[in-house]
Design an enzyme around this catalytic site. Structure first.
Site, PDB file in Angstrom:
ATOM      1  N   GLN A 171       0.875  -1.048  -0.294  1.00 38.91           N
ATOM      2  CA  GLN A 171       0.211   0.476   0.266  1.00 38.91           C
ATOM      3  C   GLN A 171       0.845   1.021   0.165  1.00 38.91           C
ATOM      4  OE1 GLN A 171      -2.712  -0.273   3.372  1.00 38.91           O
ATOM      5  NE2 GLN A 171      -0.866  -0.274   5.088  1.00 38.91           N
ATOM      6  N   HIS A 193      -2.780   0.017  -3.898  1.00 39.50           N
ATOM      7  CA  HIS A 193      -3.784   0.185  -3.324  1.00 39.50           C
ATOM      8  C   HIS A 193      -4.078   1.722  -3.249  1.00 39.50           C
ATOM      9  CE1 HIS A 193      -5.102   1.826   1.085  1.00 39.50           C
ATOM     10  NE2 HIS A 193      -5.311   0.606   1.200  1.00 39.50           N
ATOM     11  N   ASP A 235      -8.227   0.950  -3.410  1.00 39.41           N
ATOM     12  CA  ASP A 235      -9.010   0.832  -2.383  1.00 39.41           C
ATOM     13  C   ASP A 235      -9.766   2.502  -2.006  1.00 39.41           C
ATOM     14  OD1 ASP A 235     -10.051   0.941  -0.163  1.00 39.41           O
ATOM     15  OD2 ASP A 235      -9.381   0.191   1.346  1.00 39.41           O
ATOM     16  N   GLU A 270     -11.334  -2.380  -4.470  1.00 40.16           N
ATOM     17  CA  GLU A 270     -11.686  -2.667  -2.734  1.00 40.16           C
ATOM     18  C   GLU A 270     -12.727  -1.654  -2.282  1.00 40.16           C
ATOM     19  OE1 GLU A 270      -9.824  -3.046   1.484  1.00 40.16           O
ATOM     20  OE2 GLU A 270      -8.204  -3.180  -0.104  1.00 40.16           O
ATOM     21  N   ASP A 304     -14.218  -5.099   2.195  1.00 38.42           N
ATOM     22  CA  ASP A 304     -13.773  -4.451   3.365  1.00 38.42           C
ATOM     23  C   ASP A 304     -14.499  -4.220   4.225  1.00 38.42           C
ATOM     24  OD1 ASP A 304     -11.972  -3.385   5.346  1.00 38.42           O
ATOM     25  OD2 ASP A 304     -10.754  -2.286   4.259  1.00 38.42           O
ATOM     26  N   GLN A 326     -11.377  -9.035   1.813  1.00 34.54           N
ATOM     27  CA  GLN A 326      -9.996  -8.394   2.749  1.00 34.54           C
ATOM     28  C   GLN A 326     -10.137  -9.351   3.912  1.00 34.54           C
ATOM     29  OE1 GLN A 326      -7.330  -5.513   4.696  1.00 34.54           O
ATOM     30  NE2 GLN A 326      -8.558  -5.030   3.518  1.00 34.54           N
ATOM     31  N   LYS A 328      -9.435  -8.420   7.268  1.00 37.68           N
ATOM     32  CA  LYS A 328      -9.127  -7.853   7.730  1.00 37.68           C
ATOM     33  C   LYS A 328      -8.273  -8.133   9.310  1.00 37.68           C
ATOM     34  CE  LYS A 328      -8.971  -2.534   8.211  1.00 37.68           C
ATOM     35  NZ  LYS A 328      -9.063  -2.367   6.259  1.00 37.68           N
TER      36      LYS A 328
END
Length: 417
Positions: A171, A193, A235, A270, A304, A326, A328
């Site tokens: 990222q 990212h 993202d 994302e 996410d 994802q 997390k």
């Protein structure tokens, strides 16, 4: 019993906790800080340094194994646990968790984790506690069994010793252009990212975002090795939904339009939109996924927000409401549940991405590598922090060392056989 004492040590995460609601509402940046009034409970300012609490298990041979407890960057958003409170977490760990740790058989990882992390007064323990304690217990089991953490997971879940390297995703943070160049030069598998977390970065009708996607693709061709062909992963923090609208057809149309500008690349998007609840997210993401699949698009949806716990992940996977989850890790809680989440995704033929947060540490990142490799996830996040070099080094080197050890173990087993 193998654990004779428990240590607690306050520490620092590798980035900051940010008030996502305030940023979405238009808080502006002044240097590295955000200017404005925080809106999420617990935040005294929009950006605050990430704090954590390390837990050390003192084993009977005086070895100390550690795990780190923390929350994610956007704490309190999208159904997540509230902002990390060191004093509260320390008190609960000392009163509830420590007595349990002194009574369990630490060599039996899943049983030990289940017993130590069971609910207290009919409420689940904070996910930060589950995450850190489960890391420490995994290291304890590996030490007691004289093997790697990955081998503990393989044995507990009846998995073969892995051979495949798991692709690594980096990222960029806000230093997009510089960090994209670093990623390309280092041959990162999935990038960048992009941190598209504001209207300024997304642009009117998404034009700023589309230009950035095309710049990344062009830059990859310009300075990357001839054979280098990464997955492009962005993202967008729900900004497609906020700027284009929450109609699934409109969201899918926009994503297809972006994907068509980079036809030679697989494009991961994302968090394209936030529909306000887990159930609404599942229903609408399933529609978006279906539209993209029917069109044969090279774009994939990654969920996410609103997909935090193991149960959330099960619901999304079974509904085929995403191409890639994802996982997390601090939001899932016990790192054993991260392993379960990967296997659950595989059962439902949904991609499993072992992610996490920039607020994590070297210890939590290394434990995540062992889970990712043991379960053969589809990709894993280079973490902690927002810098490319440090995170890619920590995760990449841990994976290479682990694979070397597993290869030796496999050779030993074959010779014995």
């Amino acid at each position: 019993m193998q654990i004779k004492d428990v240590l607690l040590a306050p520490g620092n995460g590798a980035f900051f906790y940010d008030d996502q609601a305030a940023i979405r509402a238009g808080a502006t940046q002044d240097g590295f800080i955000y200017v404005g009034v925080p809106t999420t409970p617990g935040f005294e300012s929009i950006r605050i340094p990430a704090s954590l609490l390390s837990i050390g298990l003192v084993l009977t041979d005086d070895t100390v194994v550690w795990g780190d407890m923390m929350n994610v960057q956007y704490s309190g958003a999208g159904g997540r646990d509230p902002l990390f409170d060191t004093n509260q977490i320390s008190d609960l760990t000392s009163r509830v968790v420590t007595p349990r740790l002194l009574e369990i058989d630490a060599s039996r990882y899943l049983d030990a984790s289940a017993n130590v992390l069971e609910p207290f007064e009919q409420n689940r323990l904070p996910l930060a506690i589950q995450y850190g304690v489960s890391q420490a217990l995994l290291r304890a089991a590996a030490h007691l069994q004289r093997c790697t953490m990955a081998e503990v997971i393989c044995a507990e879940f009846d998995l073969p010793l892995p051979t495949r390297r798991v692709p690594i995703y980096c990222q960029s943070g806000d230093a997009r252009e510089i960090n994209v160049d670093k990623m390309i030069l280092k041959g990162v598998d999935v990038l960048p990212h992009g941190l598209i977390n504001s209207r300024q970065k997304f642009g009117a009708d998404g034009q700023t975002f589309v230009k950035f996607v095309n710049w990344v693709a062009t830059r990859t061709r310009e300075i990357g090795r001839p054979e280098y062909h990464p997955v492009l992963h962005f993202d967008v923090y729900g900004w497609i939904g906020q700027e284009i609208g929450l109609e699934p057809q409109s969201v899918a149309d926009f994503i297809c339009k972006v994907a068509d500008t980079v036809p030679d690349f697989t494009l991961n998007i994302e968090s394209p939109a936030d529909f306000g609840s887990t159930q609404a997210q599942i229903e609408n993401y399933a529609k978006i996924v279906s539209i993209l699949d029917n069109r044969g698009s090279n774009a994939r949806i990654v969920v996410d927000e609103r997909c935090n716990t193991l149960e959330d992940i099960r619901l999304f996977a079974e509904a085929k409401a995403t191409h890639l989850v994802q996982i997390k890790t601090p939001d899932v809680g016990s790192i054993a549940d991260t392993a379960r989440a990967v296997l659950l995704c595989k059962e439902n033929k949904v991609g499993a991405y072992v992610g996490g947060s920039c607020t994590e540490t070297d210890l939590s990142a290394q434990a995540s590598v062992h889970i990712s490799v043991a379960t053969q996830a589809d990709m894993m996040l280079a973490k902690p922090g927002m810098g490319v070099d440090e995170a890619f080094s920590i995760v990449g080197n841990e994976q290479n060392r682990l694979l070397a050890m597993l290869n030796r173990r496999r050779t030993q087993n074959e010779n014995v056989g």
